[in-house]
Design a protein around this motif. Structure first.
Motif, short mmCIF file in Angstrom:
data_model
loop_
_atom_site.label_atom_id
_atom_site.label_comp_id
_atom_site.label_asym_id
_atom_site.label_seq_id
_atom_site.Cartn_x
_atom_site.Cartn_y
_atom_site.Cartn_z
N ILE A 65 0.85 -1.22 0.00
CA ILE A 65 0.00 0.00 0.00
C ILE A 65 0.87 1.25 0.00
O ILE A 65 0.61 2.21 -0.73
N ILE A 66 1.93 1.25 0.82
CA ILE A 66 2.83 2.40 0.89
C ILE A 66 3.47 2.66 -0.47
O ILE A 66 3.52 3.80 -0.96
N THR A 67 3.94 1.61 -1.12
CA THR A 67 4.60 1.75 -2.42
C THR A 67 3.63 2.26 -3.47
O THR A 67 3.94 3.19 -4.23
N ASN A 68 2.45 1.64 -3.53
CA ASN A 68 1.46 2.04 -4.53
C ASN A 68 1.01 3.49 -4.34
O ASN A 68 0.91 4.26 -5.30
N GLN A 69 0.75 3.82 -3.09
CA GLN A 69 0.29 5.19 -2.81
C GLN A 69 1.39 6.22 -3.05
O GLN A 69 1.11 7.36 -3.45
N SER A 70 2.65 5.84 -2.85
CA SER A 70 3.76 6.75 -3.12
C SER A 70 3.86 7.04 -4.61
O SER A 70 4.08 8.18 -5.02
N HIS A 71 3.69 5.98 -5.43
CA HIS A 71 3.70 6.18 -6.88
C HIS A 71 2.53 7.07 -7.32
O HIS A 71 2.69 7.96 -8.16
N LYS A 72 1.37 6.81 -6.72
CA LYS A 72 0.20 7.63 -7.06
C LYS A 72 0.42 9.08 -6.63
O LYS A 72 0.05 10.03 -7.34
N LEU A 73 1.01 9.23 -5.45
CA LEU A 73 1.26 10.58 -4.95
C LEU A 73 2.24 11.32 -5.86
O LEU A 73 2.06 12.52 -6.15
N ASN A 74 3.23 10.61 -6.34
CA ASN A 74 4.20 11.22 -7.25
C ASN A 74 3.51 11.70 -8.53
O ASN A 74 3.73 12.83 -9.00
N HIS A 75 2.67 10.82 -9.07
CA HIS A 75 1.92 11.18 -10.28
C HIS A 75 0.96 12.33 -9.98
O HIS A 75 0.79 13.26 -10.77
N HIS A 76 0.34 12.24 -8.84
CA HIS A 76 -0.64 13.25 -8.43
C HIS A 76 0.04 14.62 -8.29
O HIS A 76 -0.51 15.65 -8.71
N ILE A 77 1.21 14.66 -7.70
CA ILE A 77 1.94 15.92 -7.52
C ILE A 77 2.24 16.56 -8.87
O ILE A 77 2.08 17.77 -9.06
#
Length: 400
Positions: A218-230
């Motif tokens: 979950i941490i890894t997936n959400q970090s990737h999403k957060l990067n894209h989101h930013i």
């Protein structure tokens, strides 16, 4: 230039009036001489003392009634519609004898019997005043005053617009600097989180523990999403209107909401209650990444602006035209004077605990942007009792 033109028009009108007065008075002199069967023995009988006061030297006897009649007649000939009053010099008493006040107004005229002064060296003469002459000059320039007022109004608006543009330019430069700085500030810790989470995931202790492995995933997936989101949010903040290309696919609505609920409960330290009243059969045609983001934004805002024990209810209402997805909370609500601006870029509603709630005022702007790109509709209103309700209308064509 406009003031110069106005001044010239004023001088022209003034000269025109003065010429009419001079010619009319000169004709009065000629008619009196003709009645007396005498010839003009002097020149320049009409003398201008001030702008509104003239002395007429007749150098011959004349009657009061005849003078008044000739004045009226000659002024009518030159179409000089002015109030005037006159006085005749009486050599016997050595005083100016007031004649009459001639006015086109039926009201009571304001006489000025003491305004006529003697002129030394003259015997047969009369004085004539035009009390409203100055006012007549100004009112005759009516259209020029209108043009001048319009020009000054346009000039004021133009100057005000330039000032606003300069301020906006300054704010834009500050915004650009802010975005550039925040890009670096976001990227650096996020890169560290990704490296640490990838390293932790590869450890045997994590692999052998399903629960920890799930959390690390979950941490890894959400970090990737957060990067894209930013990246996407920063593009929105920069004002680029062409930064998004939607990649629509079929999304099970309830599954996405359950995932948002799970992430929210893991993230929040509050005692959050999220109720999802949505059918399992509803699928939405939307961009998966952005659709997840707008759902998470709305739920996260509902949690963020509830002081304690947030209670969030997510409902769907199906109609012939489509589906309305509503998010209701028990928060503090939004004051009426601010509720119409919550979707504006960088707008933040003033709150007492604003220092405790972080944000840049682009979350709901991003939500509104995505909703518009999908050609959906979003609305927000205060609940009757407590909190707010945000509603998203999804038309029938995007409901699978």
């Amino acid at each position: 230039m406009q003031l110069l033109m106005l001044n010239r028009a004023y001088q022209f009108e003034k000269k025109d009036f003065e010429e009419k007065i001079h010619f009319a008075l000169q004709d009065v002199v000629k008619r009196i001489y003709r009645d007396n069967n005498t010839q003009l023995s002097i020149t320049n009988q009409v003398k201008k003392i001030t702008d509104d006061y003239y002395i007429v030297d007749l150098n011959d006897v004349f009657e009061h009634e005849v003078l008044e009649y000739y004045l009226k007649t000659e002024f009518q000939k030159v179409k000089l519609e002015l109030d005037y009053e006159y006085a005749i010099y009486d050599c016997a008493t050595d005083e100016m004898i007031y004649g009459s006040y001639i006015s086109s107004d039926a009201g009571k005229p304001e006489k000025c019997e003491n305004c006529f002064k003697k002129n030394e060296g003259l015997i047969y003469y009369f004085g004539i005043r035009f009390p409203d002459l100055q006012h007549k000059f100004i009112t005759s320039l009516g259209q020029y005053w209108i043009y001048t007022a319009i020009l000054f109004l346009v000039l004021i608006i133009y100057v005000y617009s330039v000032i606003l543009l300069l301020k906006q330019k300054k704010y834009t430069e500050l915004q650009t600097d802010f975005i550039n700085n925040m890009t670096h500030e976001f990227k650096t810790p996020l890169s560290s989180i990704l490296i640490a989470s990838q390293y932790a995931t590869s450890q045997e202790e994590i692999k052998n523990n399903p629960k920890l492995a799930k959390y690390m995933q979950i941490i890894t997936n959400q970090s990737h999403k957060l990067n894209h989101h930013i990246e996407r949010i920063l593009n929105v903040a920069k004002g680029d209107a062409k930064w998004i290309e939607l990649e629509k696919c079929s999304i099970p609505l309830k599954d996405v909401l359950e995932l948002v609920k799970e992430n929210t409960l893991l993230k929040s330290k509050k005692n959050v209650t999220i109720t999802i009243a949505v059918s399992d059969k509803i699928n939405i045609s939307a961009d998966e990444f952005h659709f997840n983001n707008i759902l998470f934004n709305l739920v996260d805002n509902a949690v963020k602006y509830c002081s304690e024990n947030p209670e969030i209810t997510i409902k769907s209402l199906e109609t012939e035209k489509g589906i309305t997805l509503s998010f209701s909370d028990n928060g503090s609500g939004i004051s009426p004077q601010h509720i119409d601006y919550v979707f504006d870029k960088f707008y933040r509603v003033p709150r007492e605990n604003k220092k405790e709630i972080e944000g840049f005022g682009i979350g709901l702007f991003y939500v509104k942007k995505i909703i518009d790109l999908h050609h959906w509709k979003i609305s927000i209103k205060n609940n009757t009792t407590k909190g707010i309700t945000v509603s998203i209308f999804i038309p029938k064509k995007d409901v699978l």
